[in-house]
Design a protein around this motif. Structure first.
Motif, PDB file in Angstrom:
ATOM      1  N   UNK A 251      11.075 -15.554 -11.860  1.00 15.52           N
ATOM      2  CA  UNK A 251      10.097 -14.641 -12.347  1.00 15.52           C
ATOM      3  C   UNK A 251       9.412 -14.221 -11.188  1.00 15.52           C
ATOM      4  N   UNK A 252       9.337 -14.455 -10.066  1.00 11.93           N
ATOM      5  CA  UNK A 252       8.659 -13.696  -8.882  1.00 11.93           C
ATOM      6  C   UNK A 252       9.296 -12.609  -8.547  1.00 11.93           C
ATOM      7  N   UNK A 253      10.682 -12.627  -8.533  1.00 16.09           N
ATOM      8  CA  UNK A 253      11.286 -11.158  -8.450  1.00 16.09           C
ATOM      9  C   UNK A 253      11.468 -10.165  -9.348  1.00 16.09           C
ATOM     10  N   UNK A 254      11.268 -10.681 -10.647  1.00 15.52           N
ATOM     11  CA  UNK A 254      11.162  -9.960 -12.091  1.00 15.52           C
ATOM     12  C   UNK A 254       9.794  -9.199 -12.016  1.00 15.52           C
ATOM     13  N   UNK A 255       8.763 -10.198 -11.594  1.00 18.69           N
ATOM     14  CA  UNK A 255       7.396  -9.650 -11.641  1.00 18.69           C
ATOM     15  C   UNK A 255       6.995  -8.512 -10.604  1.00 18.69           C
ATOM     16  N   UNK A 256       7.734  -9.018  -9.343  1.00 15.08           N
ATOM     17  CA  UNK A 256       7.463  -7.973  -8.295  1.00 15.08           C
ATOM     18  C   UNK A 256       8.154  -6.543  -8.420  1.00 15.08           C
ATOM     19  N   UNK A 257       9.221  -6.475  -9.055  1.00 10.96           N
ATOM     20  CA  UNK A 257       9.957  -5.384  -9.506  1.00 10.96           C
ATOM     21  C   UNK A 257       9.413  -4.585 -10.606  1.00 10.96           C
ATOM     22  N   UNK A 258       8.632  -5.484 -11.727  1.00  8.69           N
ATOM     23  CA  UNK A 258       7.947  -4.717 -12.634  1.00  8.69           C
ATOM     24  C   UNK A 258       6.864  -3.934 -12.129  1.00  8.69           C
ATOM     25  N   UNK A 259       5.899  -4.740 -11.092  1.00  6.98           N
ATOM     26  CA  UNK A 259       4.726  -4.245 -10.570  1.00  6.98           C
ATOM     27  C   UNK A 259       5.080  -2.804  -9.754  1.00  6.98           C
ATOM     28  N   UNK A 260       6.000  -2.956  -9.082  1.00 11.73           N
ATOM     29  CA  UNK A 260       6.360  -1.868  -8.210  1.00 11.73           C
ATOM     30  C   UNK A 260       6.751  -0.701  -9.120  1.00 11.73           C
ATOM     31  N   UNK A 261       7.261  -1.014 -10.268  1.00 11.99           N
ATOM     32  CA  UNK A 261       7.703   0.448 -11.074  1.00 11.99           C
ATOM     33  C   UNK A 261       6.491   0.651 -11.963  1.00 11.99           C
ATOM     34  N   UNK A 262       5.532   0.001 -12.196  1.00  4.89           N
ATOM     35  CA  UNK A 262       4.515   0.661 -13.123  1.00  4.89           C
ATOM     36  C   UNK A 262       4.152   2.103 -12.809  1.00  4.89           C
ATOM     37  N   UNK A 263       3.773   2.920 -14.024  1.00  3.98           N
ATOM     38  CA  UNK A 263       3.394   4.048 -13.729  1.00  3.98           C
ATOM     39  C   UNK A 263       1.880   4.524 -14.038  1.00  3.98           C
ATOM     40  N   UNK A 264       1.327   3.557 -14.852  1.00  7.70           N
ATOM     41  CA  UNK A 264       0.062   3.756 -15.033  1.00  7.70           C
ATOM     42  C   UNK A 264      -0.712   2.419 -15.153  1.00  7.70           C
ATOM     43  N   UNK A 265      -1.928   2.629 -15.444  1.00  8.34           N
ATOM     44  CA  UNK A 265      -2.909   1.305 -15.283  1.00  8.34           C
ATOM     45  C   UNK A 265      -2.940   0.502 -16.401  1.00  8.34           C
ATOM     46  N   UNK A 266      -2.386   0.949 -17.617  1.00 10.55           N
ATOM     47  CA  UNK A 266      -2.401   0.069 -18.750  1.00 10.55           C
ATOM     48  C   UNK A 266      -0.990  -0.728 -18.815  1.00 10.55           C
ATOM     49  N   UNK A 267       0.059  -0.082 -18.330  1.00 11.83           N
ATOM     50  CA  UNK A 267       1.239  -0.773 -18.032  1.00 11.83           C
ATOM     51  C   UNK A 267       0.999  -1.969 -17.174  1.00 11.83           C
ATOM     52  N   UNK A 268       0.256  -1.640 -15.829  1.00 16.83           N
ATOM     53  CA  UNK A 268       0.095  -2.752 -14.974  1.00 16.83           C
ATOM     54  C   UNK A 268      -0.623  -3.758 -15.334  1.00 16.83           C
ATOM     55  N   UNK A 269      -1.495  -3.458 -16.357  1.00 18.04           N
ATOM     56  CA  UNK A 269      -2.381  -4.670 -17.024  1.00 18.04           C
ATOM     57  C   UNK A 269      -1.613  -5.572 -17.919  1.00 18.04           C
TER      58      UNK A 269
END
Ligand code: PHE
Length: 379
Positions: free
Chosen positions: A37-55
């Motif tokens: 999960x940690x790996x997955x979440x870190x990748x997802x966070x680094x790839x976000x392109x906008x604020x709503x996706x990050x939220x």
């Protein structure tokens, strides 16, 4: 004690070491889960392109019902030791992810501001939008040149009337009567007139007072009497302006055109002065090119004698008519309130279009008012 030992031996399920083994495998599973999960979440966070996706990602992993809270539910099933270990691990991963999300948030916000600056700001290194400069109409150019030449000869310019009063709308009186062209005079036929329609209620007074009947001036000569009514001689003026005639158009006739009127009044004025003025003017206008000026008898009711003015350019054998002129008629002085025997003067009316056509070699007067860019761009 022996029984206990025995019990332990015969019931391996209730055996402590065995219980720890089950715990261990759950702990391992959870621990692996945390890593994934940690790996997955870190990748997802680094790839976000906008604020709503990050939220959305924050809620998915760290939300109340998020992935990590699901793991926490497993804690009670673990040994105290594992609980403490996994608990610490979970907290530190959550903290890491929160920090990462925070950093990503700031980065995205910065990017948004930068993009705004880029799209809304002014790039001073960009070439400016060109302002295309217009230019004066050829008739205006030539009119100004003519004015300059007459000013250099001591003439002052009197523009008709201010725009408010509409100088091109003239009364029948100033356009005709005051210029010795009475009601039934055949000379009125020389100038086909645009009459302005008037209210029936005004008609009676118009018939009795022709000062009130309105028309589009057929020439600039009405300014002769208008000027003399308000000014005393000696003086010399030119009056440039637009005039109108109701006639068929062709290459040399238009329903609207321009004249340069002139009036010079003093004690001892003669046709010789008029000729000198014309010669000087044309010499300057055609920039020292050879110009000959010829006077021919002509008829205009407001001058006596009346003349037509012709010019001949360079070695061209053809004479061209450029103006009507003459000595101011006593009746015109009278209409202006002067004592005719006290004064002498000359007047002339020159066609601006004719001179402009000569100047630029234009062969059709209709081009001036055609608004054709191919024509206008040439000047
Ligand atoms: N007004 C005359 C015309 O339009 C020209 C003219 C002006 C003649 C002054 C004599 C004197 O034809």
């Amino acid at each position: 004690m022996a029984v206990d030992n025995f019990e332990e031996k015969i019931n391996p399920v209730r055996n402590k070491p065995l219980k720890v083994a089950v715990d261990e495998s759950l702990t391992e599973k959870i621990s692996n889960g945390i890593n994934i999960l940690e790996k997955e979440a870190k990748e997802a966070i680094n790839q976000t392109l906008d604020l709503s996706q990050l939220e959305r990602i924050r809620i998915k992993y760290l939300g109340r019902k998020g992935e990590f809270n699901n793991l926490i539910k497993e804690l009670p099933k673990m040994s105290e030791e594992s609980k403490a270990h996994i608990g610490r691990r979970l907290n530190s991963v959550r903290n890491d992810l929160e920090t990462l999300i925070d950093e990503r948030l700031h980065k995205l916000k910065d990017e948004i501001i930068e993009e705004k600056l880029r799209s809304e700001g002014v790039d001073v290194s960009m070439p400016g939008r060109g302002l295309s400069l217009g230019h004066l109409h050829p008739l205006t150019k030539v009119e100004r040149r003519i004015e300059d030449i007459f000013q250099s000869m001591g003439f002052s310019i009197v523009m008709g009337f201010s725009i408010v009063f509409g100088p091109e709308i003239e009364s029948e009186y100033y356009n005709f009567n005051a210029l010795n062209i009475p009601q039934n005079h055949p000379a009125r036929d020389m100038q086909d007139t645009f009459w302005l329609r008037q209210k029936i209620s005004n008609l009676k007074s118009q018939i009795s007072n022709s000062k009130n009947r309105l028309l589009l001036r057929t020439h600039t000569s009405p300014m002769q009497v208008r000027y003399m009514e308000k000014n005393n001689p000696p003086f010399r003026i030119i009056v440039p302006g637009r005039v109108y005639r109701y006639e068929a158009t062709d290459a040399s006739h238009e329903i609207q055109f321009h004249q340069i009127e002139s009036l010079m009044v003093d004690k001892n004025i003669s046709l010789a002065n008029l000729k000198a003025v014309f010669e000087e003017f044309f010499k300057k206008f055609f920039e020292n090119k050879k110009v000959e000026v010829r006077f021919r008898p002509g008829y205009f009711p407001f001058v006596e004698p009346g003349i037509e003015v012709d010019i001949r350019l360079g070695s061209n054998p053809k004479w061209l008519e450029v103006a009507g002129a003459g000595m101011v008629h006593p009746k015109v002085f009278e209409a202006a309130g002067y004592v005719p025997s006290d004064w002498q003067g000359f007047a002339f009316g020159m066609g601006l279009e004719r001179l402009t056509m000569l100047c630029y070699g234009i062969n059709d007067i209709r081009l001036f008012y055609s608004s054709d860019f191919r024509f206008l761009k040439q000047f």
